[in-house]
Design a protein around this motif. Structure first.
Motif, mmCIF file in Angstrom:
data_model
loop_
_atom_site.group_PDB
_atom_site.id
_atom_site.type_symbol
_atom_site.label_atom_id
_atom_site.label_comp_id
_atom_site.label_asym_id
_atom_site.label_seq_id
_atom_site.Cartn_x
_atom_site.Cartn_y
_atom_site.Cartn_z
ATOM 1 N N UNK A 129 0.797 -1.236 0.000
ATOM 2 C CA UNK A 129 0.000 0.000 0.000
ATOM 3 C C UNK A 129 0.835 1.294 0.000
ATOM 4 N N UNK A 130 1.902 1.400 0.828
ATOM 5 C CA UNK A 130 2.656 2.663 0.792
ATOM 6 C C UNK A 130 3.172 3.014 -0.606
ATOM 7 N N UNK A 131 3.413 1.992 -1.427
ATOM 8 C CA UNK A 131 3.896 2.273 -2.788
ATOM 9 C C UNK A 131 2.829 2.940 -3.648
ATOM 10 N N UNK A 132 1.547 2.588 -3.437
ATOM 11 C CA UNK A 132 0.508 3.186 -4.293
ATOM 12 C C UNK A 132 0.038 4.546 -3.780
ATOM 13 N N UNK A 133 0.422 4.905 -2.574
ATOM 14 C CA UNK A 133 0.041 6.223 -2.061
ATOM 15 C C UNK A 133 1.011 7.273 -2.622
ATOM 16 N N UNK A 134 0.462 8.430 -2.985
ATOM 17 C CA UNK A 134 1.263 9.474 -3.623
ATOM 18 C C UNK A 134 2.392 9.950 -2.716
ATOM 19 N N UNK A 135 3.533 10.306 -3.334
ATOM 20 C CA UNK A 135 4.677 10.796 -2.569
ATOM 21 C C UNK A 135 4.296 12.029 -1.749
ATOM 22 N N UNK A 136 3.443 12.889 -2.303
ATOM 23 C CA UNK A 136 3.084 14.094 -1.548
ATOM 24 C C UNK A 136 2.343 13.729 -0.262
ATOM 25 N N UNK B 201 -0.305 6.451 -11.714
ATOM 26 C CA UNK B 201 0.828 7.362 -11.877
ATOM 27 C C UNK B 201 0.360 8.799 -12.093
ATOM 28 N N UNK B 202 -0.641 8.977 -12.952
ATOM 29 C CA UNK B 202 -1.015 10.364 -13.253
ATOM 30 C C UNK B 202 -1.777 10.987 -12.085
ATOM 31 N N UNK B 203 -2.465 10.182 -11.292
ATOM 32 C CA UNK B 203 -3.130 10.721 -10.100
ATOM 33 C C UNK B 203 -2.088 11.169 -9.064
ATOM 34 N N UNK B 204 -1.026 10.378 -8.893
ATOM 35 C CA UNK B 204 -0.014 10.653 -7.873
ATOM 36 C C UNK B 204 1.060 11.626 -8.342
ATOM 37 N N UNK B 221 -4.809 17.233 -7.930
ATOM 38 C CA UNK B 221 -4.852 17.054 -6.474
ATOM 39 C C UNK B 221 -3.470 16.996 -5.851
ATOM 40 N N UNK B 222 -2.488 16.410 -6.562
ATOM 41 C CA UNK B 222 -1.179 16.220 -5.941
ATOM 42 C C UNK B 222 -0.522 17.551 -5.582
ATOM 43 N N UNK B 223 -0.376 18.451 -6.545
ATOM 44 C CA UNK B 223 0.318 19.713 -6.249
ATOM 45 C C UNK B 223 -0.558 20.625 -5.396
ATOM 46 N N UNK B 224 -1.866 20.515 -5.577
ATOM 47 C CA UNK B 224 -2.761 21.304 -4.750
ATOM 48 C C UNK B 224 -2.659 20.847 -3.297
ATOM 49 N N UNK B 225 -2.552 19.539 -3.106
ATOM 50 C CA UNK B 225 -2.390 19.006 -1.752
ATOM 51 C C UNK B 225 -1.089 19.523 -1.135
ATOM 52 N N UNK B 247 -5.646 9.876 -0.916
ATOM 53 C CA UNK B 247 -5.186 8.488 -1.024
ATOM 54 C C UNK B 247 -6.324 7.474 -1.120
ATOM 55 N N UNK B 248 -7.524 7.848 -0.655
ATOM 56 C CA UNK B 248 -8.616 6.866 -0.639
ATOM 57 C C UNK B 248 -8.908 6.268 -2.020
ATOM 58 N N UNK B 249 -9.037 7.097 -3.086
ATOM 59 C CA UNK B 249 -9.378 6.479 -4.380
ATOM 60 C C UNK B 249 -8.368 5.438 -4.838
ATOM 61 N N UNK B 250 -7.058 5.745 -4.701
ATOM 62 C CA UNK B 250 -6.072 4.783 -5.206
ATOM 63 C C UNK B 250 -5.988 3.546 -4.323
ATOM 64 N N UNK B 251 -6.093 3.738 -3.019
ATOM 65 C CA UNK B 251 -5.982 2.569 -2.142
ATOM 66 C C UNK B 251 -7.182 1.640 -2.354
#
Lengths: 306, 271
Positions: A129-136, B201-204, B221-225, B247-251
């Motif tokens: 899971x930590x891998x799929x969470x965004x780096x930000x 990838x494009x979401x994150x 969302x990424x840069x806004x976050x 993170x909820x949608x991707x997880x």
């Protein structure tokens, strides 16, 4: 998919002659037409600008206006730049940690998972899971946990500012990167371990090998190609290390977590020294190219074979 | 269960806590007020409040940024699937002279640091008015994701017996018809995997977005976050709630389709 081997279709008669040659030429044209969108896009975004970088690295250029040719000055400057030396040292430290910590945790997790049956998929998912969470997001989570006022340290009674102290900033960011990465390696190593021929284990057991001997003499050699690939990619990624550092410390405090890629980014977009940044970018690429060449050479010598 | 396996499970559980403990702490904090976060930073909330979510949603302008990210994701996924699908078809089913060199180039390309082409690309995109432009960003994602997607799809398409395409060709089908009617229906699991990975990838993604998008209304969302977190760097309740939105949608998508994610990421090549 199970590819059941169907009887081969007889080849069309006459491999030579004008008809066949025309057909081959036609096939080539059609094939390259299918490849064209990919290659044109690559030319526009990657290959074209990369070639331009070679030119700009020999110029004094702000990134917007005209560029003046200055020969090798940028490279001479980079060679003697204390900031570059420091950043390279940080890249080396980063590499040493990023290679050992996630790899060790990944191998441990994968080995234990390969030994158990129940909940294997659940653990695999949790590790991943930590891998799929965004780096930000991961960065924000750890900023909170490493905070001297509300984090883990605070709970344990220390007010160490892990990210704000030059002594610990690089290691703290690296820790976060290792944390987000090791589970991914565990899953990769697990699938490699599951690909090892089971009869090798049976043979080892017949020979009276202990668990540890089986691991050393069957498992590790069996996943060696995967490990070699991961080591290679770790070298390359360590050179490219950017996102977590950029988000968590911006290379600071006082340059204590600066690496070549963050230094280069600042030169291009904050200092308007795009020519110098291009020289740094090209140098990084040359180092990558040397590493890839060494890898290829070792592969040819049979290093990858089990 | 023998004692040895009990030991295995203890270590596995410790590793699992290490992996997701921090994310669970964030989930907890999202439901706490700041007074409670201060006194009780990592434990489960004693008093549930949804205020953080409500404030984070409006303050972070998540309605706009999620829409931007969805546009970016959809555009990246569709374009990458088409571009990579065509290329992978050529590299697996058509006998193209020089295709080995193309495959090698795609492998090599993914090892290059983006720093190599970043600066001239930014210059070019400024000239073409593609900075501060969602489409401009999508084009970059096409170019950076397509090599990986092509290699992944190629390995999928190589499993389709050549006889199918040969038979269709003898029936007089053109290459495009074969790609659409014969190969595409057989290869859709590969396309689904590619779509999932490119969407993730494009979401994150934040590096290209932060460099090429400066207008707040166009931010994903990424840069806004990231900007949101910097502004509220001490309000952990608010930051935690925003993190959950992100993170909820991707997880959830990952947990639903984890086999496809993992097989794709581990077979194609790694980023």
């Amino acid at each position: 998919m199970t590819a059941t081997a169907a009887p081969a279709v007889a080849p069309p008669p006459g491999k030579h002659g004008p008809h066949a040659r025309r057909a081959r030429r036609r096939a080539a044209v059609v094939g390259w037409a299918f490849l064209a969108p990919l290659l044109l896009l690559n030319l526009l975004v990657v290959a074209g600008p990369s070639v331009a970088t070679i030119y700009y690295s020999f110029t004094d250029w702000s990134g917007l206006g005209p560029a003046t040719f200055i020969g090798l000055d940028n490279y001479v400057k980079a060679f003697g730049d204390a900031k570059v030396h420091e950043a390279l040292l940080h890249n080396l430290i980063w590499f040493a940690l990023f290679l050992t910590v996630p790899m060790a945790l990944g191998l441990l997790g994968a080995y234990l998972l390969s030994q158990v049956k129940r909940f294997q998929m659940l653990f695999r998912a949790l590790y991943f899971i930590p891998y799929v969470v965004a780096s930000v997001v991961n960065a924000a989570v750890w900023k909170m946990l490493l905070s001297p006022t509300s984090g883990i340290g605070h709970l344990l009674g220390t007010d160490q500012s892990w990210l704000g102290d030059p002594k610990t900033s690089l290691y703290s960011v690296n820790f976060v990167v290792d944390w987000h990465w090791w589970g991914f390696l565990a899953v990769i190593f697990l699938s490699a371990m599951q690909g090892v021929d089971p009869s090798l284990y049976d043979a080892a057991k017949v020979d009276g090998a202990s668990r540890w001997q089986q691991y050393r003499n069957v498992t590790l050699p069996g996943i060696r190609p995967t490990m070699v690939f991961i080591v290679l990619m770790t070298v390359i990624w360590s050179l490219k290390a950017f996102d977590y550092i950029f988000i968590m410390t911006q290379g600071g405090p006082a340059g204590s977590s600066e690496v070549v890629s963050t230094l280069m980014y600042k030169q291009a977009f904050n200092e308007y020294s795009a020519g110098y940044a291009a020289a740094l970018g090209l140098s990084m690429t040359l180092v990558t190219a040397v590493i890839l060449a060494v890898y290829q050479w070792m592969r040819r010598k049979g290093w990858e074979d089990a | 269960m023998t004692r040895r396996f009990a030991g295995h499970y203890i270590v596995l559980i410790v590793l699992a806590l290490f992996a997701i403990g921090p994310l669970v702490a964030v989930l907890f904090n999202a439901f706490k007020n700041n007074a409670e976060i201060g006194s009780n930073p990592l434990a489960p909330p004693t008093s549930f409040t949804l205020d953080n979510f409500i404030h984070a949603w409006t303050q972070g302008d998540f309605a706009t940024t999620m829409r931007n990210s969805l546009i970016i994701c959809a555009g990246s996924v569709l374009g990458t699937c088409v571009i990579a699908g065509l290329a992978a078809f050529a590299l697996s089913q058509l006998k193209v002279p020089g295709s080995g060199a193309v495959v090698g180039y795609l492998f090599l390309g993914s090892a290059l640091p983006v720093q190599l082409f970043l600066v001239p690309l930014f210059f070019l995109w400024t000239q073409l008015h593609l900075t501060d432009n969602l489409f401009g960003l999508i084009i970059i994602y096409w170019a950076t994701d397509a090599p990986f997607a092509t290699l992944l799809l190629r390995s999928f398409l190589l499993k389709i017996p050549q006889d199918f395409t040969e038979a269709a060709r003898l029936d007089g089908a053109s290459s495009l018809q074969i790609a659409r009617r014969v190969v595409l229906p057989l290869a859709w699991p590969g396309f689904l995997t590619v779509a999932l990975i490119v969407a993730l990838w494009s979401w994150n993604e934040f590096f290209w977005a932060i460099t090429f998008i400066h207008t707040p209304e166009l931010r994903p969302v990424s840069t806004s976050f990231l900007a949101f977190q910097d502004q509220n760097s001490t309000d952990w309740g608010l930051t935690s709630a925003a993190a959950i939105f992100m993170l909820a949608p991707v997880v959830l998508l990952f947990l639903a389709l984890q086999r496809k994610f993992v097989s794709g990421l581990t077979s194609g090549g790694i980023k």
